[in-house]
Motif scaffolding. Structure first.
Motif, PDB file in Angstrom:
ATOM      1  N   ASP A  21       3.342   5.617  -9.122  1.00  0.00           N
ATOM      2  CA  ASP A  21       2.562   4.666  -9.287  1.00  0.00           C
ATOM      3  C   ASP A  21       1.214   5.143  -8.768  1.00  0.00           C
ATOM      4  O   ASP A  21       0.853   5.111  -7.527  1.00  0.00           O
ATOM      5  CB  ASP A  21       3.261   3.515  -8.297  1.00  0.00           C
ATOM      6  CG  ASP A  21       2.688   1.979  -8.516  1.00  0.00           C
ATOM      7  OD1 ASP A  21       1.477   1.814  -9.279  1.00  0.00           O
ATOM      8  OD2 ASP A  21       3.362   0.981  -8.102  1.00  0.00           O
TER       9      ASP A  21
ATOM     10  N   ILE B 269      -1.734   3.702  -8.201  1.00  0.00           N
ATOM     11  CA  ILE B 269      -2.332   2.773  -7.129  1.00  0.00           C
ATOM     12  C   ILE B 269      -0.864   1.832  -7.043  1.00  0.00           C
ATOM     13  O   ILE B 269      -0.719   0.990  -7.684  1.00  0.00           O
ATOM     14  CB  ILE B 269      -3.376   2.239  -7.481  1.00  0.00           C
ATOM     15  CG1 ILE B 269      -4.529   2.976  -7.700  1.00  0.00           C
ATOM     16  CG2 ILE B 269      -3.623   1.147  -6.222  1.00  0.00           C
ATOM     17  CD1 ILE B 269      -6.066   2.444  -7.898  1.00  0.00           C
ATOM     18  N   GLU B 270      -0.337   1.964  -5.675  1.00  0.00           N
ATOM     19  CA  GLU B 270       0.481   0.761  -5.365  1.00  0.00           C
ATOM     20  C   GLU B 270      -0.317  -0.021  -4.491  1.00  0.00           C
ATOM     21  O   GLU B 270      -0.388   0.359  -3.300  1.00  0.00           O
ATOM     22  CB  GLU B 270       1.761   1.676  -4.727  1.00  0.00           C
ATOM     23  CG  GLU B 270       2.535   0.565  -3.926  1.00  0.00           C
ATOM     24  CD  GLU B 270       3.334  -0.543  -4.490  1.00  0.00           C
ATOM     25  OE1 GLU B 270       2.784  -1.033  -5.796  1.00  0.00           O
ATOM     26  OE2 GLU B 270       4.015  -1.185  -3.941  1.00  0.00           O
ATOM     27  N   GLY B 271      -0.716  -1.143  -5.183  1.00  0.00           N
ATOM     28  CA  GLY B 271      -1.524  -2.011  -4.335  1.00  0.00           C
ATOM     29  C   GLY B 271      -3.020  -1.999  -4.898  1.00  0.00           C
ATOM     30  O   GLY B 271      -3.979  -1.959  -4.285  1.00  0.00           O
TER      31      GLY B 271
ATOM     32  N   GLU C  77       8.874  -0.387  -7.921  1.00  0.00           N
ATOM     33  CA  GLU C  77       8.566  -0.039  -6.723  1.00  0.00           C
ATOM     34  C   GLU C  77       9.540   0.168  -5.701  1.00  0.00           C
ATOM     35  O   GLU C  77       9.740   1.015  -4.825  1.00  0.00           O
ATOM     36  CB  GLU C  77       7.675  -1.191  -6.013  1.00  0.00           C
ATOM     37  CG  GLU C  77       6.200  -1.008  -6.350  1.00  0.00           C
ATOM     38  CD  GLU C  77       5.949  -1.725  -7.724  1.00  0.00           C
ATOM     39  OE1 GLU C  77       6.880  -2.124  -8.406  1.00  0.00           O
ATOM     40  OE2 GLU C  77       4.740  -1.890  -7.979  1.00  0.00           O
TER      41      GLU C  77
HETATM   42 MG    MG Z   1       2.879  -1.274  -8.002  1.00  0.00          MG
END
Ligand code: MG
Ligand code: VTB
Ligand code: MG
Length: 320
Positions: free
Chosen positions: A84, A86-88, A212
Motif C-alpha cells: 500500500d 500510501i495507506e491514508g 489493509e
Molecule cells: Mg489503504
C-alpha cells in the motif's frame, strides 16, 4: 528470505514516502498516490527478488502499476508481496497524522489474497496475544485483553476508524471505560503501533479494508501479536470472490495464521505524516529525513531506521 533484503525493503517504502510526502496538505490525494506508486515500483527494480504482487493497487485493468499479479524485482527468490504505497491518501491530502507507505513480503503462498472488500478486525500486540475472540462482544474482549496485559480497562487504548458503522463499538468501549482514539483513515498504522510497547496503542477494532487487514496481520505476525478477522462481503460478486479464495463460509473467523500462513514474513513501513511510533518525514534544503520500521518474523527483530537522504548527492550519482 535473505535477511539482507530487510534493508532493500526499507528503501522501497522510503522511496514511496519521500516522493509523495512533498504533497502534504495540498488536497491532491490521487496525485500523491501516483507519486508513491511510481517511486515504489521503480525502487523494486533493483531488489533481488522475483516478487508477485498479491495485494496491490487493484486488478490489472484498473491499476497501471503494482496491480495484482504484477511481477516486480530484479530476479531472485520467489516471494509474494502486499503493498500500500500510501495507506491514508486522505491523510496526506489534508496534512493529517497517521499516513504511512507500507508493504509486506512473504514466501510464496504466505499471504491471504484478500480482495478489495471490507473486513472486520480485532488486533492486539504481543502482550495481549491469546486473549481475543472476535465472536465475543467488544466489552468482553477489552476486559480479557486488559487482564492479559495486567492493566485496568481504563489503561487500555483502542483505535477505530471514525465511522457511523462503529457507533455500537464506540458505545461499548466507552461504557466499559477504555480510552479510544478515533481516526479518520489508515487502520494499518495503529495495528503496527500495537506491535511495539510504548506506542500507547493496545488494540485496533472495527471494519476497514481487507487488503489493509493482511498488511496489519503481517506486522503483528512479526512480533507475536494477535489478530482475528472476518470478511464482510456486501454483494454477490464479493461473496463469489470469497468462495474463489476457498472461503466457503464467509462468516469464518480468520486467525492470524489464516491471514499470514508462513513464519517467513517481513514488514516495512515509513511514516509520511506523524504517528504514535514513527516520526514524520522532515524535508530540508537538499534532502530529507525519514523514519522507518522493518520487522522480520523469523527472528522477531525490529529495526527502526532513522535515515537522512541527500538529494543532491543522489542526483549527481544517478547522472554519472
Ligand atoms: Mg489503504
Ligand atoms: C479502510 C481502511 C483504510 O480506508 O479501507 C478505509 O482500512 C476505507 O473505509 O486504512 P471507508 O469505506 O469506511 O471510508 C483506509 O482508511 C485508507 O485506505
Ligand atoms: Mg493506498
Amino acid at each position: 528470505m535473505d535477511r539482507t533484503l530487510s534493508l532493500e525493503f526499507a528503501r522501497v517504502v522510503e522511496a514511496a514516502a519521500l516522493r509523495s510526502g512533498r504533497l502534504l496538505g495540498r488536497g491532491q490525494k490521487d496525485a500523491a498516490d501516483g507519486l508513491a506508486v511510481d517511486a515504489m515500483r521503480q525502487a523494486f527494480d533493483s531488489v533481488r527478488i522475483s516478487g508477485t504482487v498479491v495485494i496491490g493497487e487493484g486488478e490489472i485493468d484498473e491499476a497501471p502499476m503494482l496491480y495484482i499479479g504484477e511481477h516486480v524485482g530484479a530476479g531472485g527468490p520467489e516471494v509474494d508481496i502486499a503493498v500500500d504505497p500510501i495507506e491514508g491518501t486522505n491523510l496526506i491530502a489534508k496534512g493529517q497524522n497517521g499516513a504511512i507507505a507500507v508493504m509486506a513480503i512473504a514466501e510464496k503462498g504466505g499471504l491471504l489474497h484478500a480482495p478489495d472488500m471490507y473486513m472486520e478486525k480485532l488486533c492486539v500486540g504481543p502482550r495481549g496475544a491469546g486473549a481475543i475472540d472476535i465472536t465475543k462482544s467488544l466489552t468482553e474482549n477489552i476486559k480479557n485483553v486488559a487482564a492479559k496485559m495486567e492493566r485496568s480497562v481504563e489503561e487500555i487504548t483502542l483505535v477505530m476508524l471514525d465511522r457511523e458503522r462503529h457507533q455500537g463499538l464506540m458505545k461499548e468501549a466507552r461504557e466499559v471505560g477504555a480510552r479510544i482514539m478515533l481516526i479518520s483513515d489508515g487502520d494499518v498504522n495503529p495495528a503496527m503501533e500495537c506491535c511495539i510497547e510504548g506506542s500507547g496503542v493496545h488494540m485496533v477494532v472495527g471494519t476497514g479494508g481487507a487488503p489493509e487487514g493482511v498488511l496489519a496481520a503481517a506486522a503483528l505476525k512479526c512480533v507475536g501479536g494477535d489478530m482475528q478477522a472476518r470478511l464482510k462481503p456486501e454483494t454477490d460478486e464479493e461473496i463469489r470472490r470469497c468462495h474463489e479464495m476457498g472461503i466457503t463460509d464467509v462468516n469464518q473467523v480468520l486467525t492470524l495464521d489464516d491471514l499470514v500462513r508462513t513464519d517467513d514474513v517481513i514488514f516495512a513501513a515509513t511514516a509520511i505524516t506523524r504517528g504514535n511510533l514513527l516520526n514524520p518525514i522532515q524535508y530540508f534544503p537538499g534532502g530529507a529525513r525519514t523514519h522507518t520500521i522493518v520487522m522480520r518474523s523469523k527472528t522477531g527483530t525490529v529495526r527502526f531506521l532513522d535515515t537522512v537522504h541527500m538529494d543532491d548527492k543522489l542526483k549527481s550519482l544517478k547522472a554519472k
